[in-house]
Design an enzyme around this catalytic site. Structure first.
Site, short mmCIF file in Angstrom:
data_model
loop_
_atom_site.label_atom_id
_atom_site.label_comp_id
_atom_site.label_asym_id
_atom_site.label_seq_id
_atom_site.Cartn_x
_atom_site.Cartn_y
_atom_site.Cartn_z
CG ASP A 92 -1.82 1.16 1.36
OD1 ASP A 92 -2.27 1.68 0.32
OD2 ASP A 92 -2.11 1.56 2.51
CG ASP B 296 -2.82 2.15 6.40
OD1 ASP B 296 -2.86 1.87 5.18
OD2 ASP B 296 -3.24 3.23 6.84
CG ASP C 20 -2.17 7.28 0.22
OD1 ASP C 20 -1.13 7.84 -0.15
OD2 ASP C 20 -3.22 7.26 -0.45
#
Length: 180
Positions: A7, A129, A9
């Site tokens: 990922d 996240d 961000d």
């Protein structure tokens, strides 16, 4: 060679730092980590919508400490894809590609995947996240700690708190299973 979806961000790009800095610029109010711990991003950052639509938000995000060095090592041993939910904010597509090209020149444009939902991603490993991305993933999962997920039980996901920790886990795993 094993494949990894990483990922952007909150894992490579420190968008939390970006939100906190922009919130201070707009309001003069200092947001502290303790106050936003466990809150969803839209709850923690009341100006989130304004900020993600601000030109340069995604292109100017700072790096998560250690991300560049660790991903370089991981990239030498795995086929790495950067997978970022970007279509919700169309401006972010160009900015995210520019950011990735600047900070991670060893990741080619063919390995940058910009999407809406990540449930179509089928790599061996996913690092993210957000539970919504990891829960739908069928492979091995690593939950990168951020304030919004810090209080939650990681469930079947292995929680990691830094890029140094992640690199140790992944590089050690490769050495133990070189045929991987």
């Amino acid at each position: 060679m094993k494949t990894i979806a990483v990922d952007m961000d909150g894992v490579l790009a420190d968008v939390y730092r970006q939100f906190i800095d922009m919130h201070f610029q707009d309001t003069g109010e200092h947001l502290v980590a303790e106050a936003i711990r466990g809150l969803k991003e839209r709850e923690a950052f009341p100006l989130l919508e304004k900020h993600v639509h601000t030109p340069g938000f995604f292109e100017n995000a700072p790096l998560i400490p250690g991300a560049k060095e660790a991903l370089q090592v991981i990239h030498e041993r795995y086929k790495v894809f950067i997978v970022s939910a970007a279509t919700e904010f169309p401006r972010s597509l160009q900015e995210k590609q520019a950011w990735l090209s600047r900070h991670f020149p060893f990741i080619s444009w063919q390995r940058m995947v910009f999407c809406g939902s990540k449930e179509i991603i089928r790599t061996d490993i996913m690092i993210d996240d957000h539970f919504k991305n990891l829960d739908a993933f069928e492979g091995e999962t690593y939950l990168f700690t951020q304030p919004h997920n810090e209080n939650a039980s990681p469930g079947r996901h292995l929680r990691v708190g830094s890029w140094q920790e992640l690199a140790r886990l992944l590089v050690t795993d490769v050495k133990a299973h070189p045929e991987g």
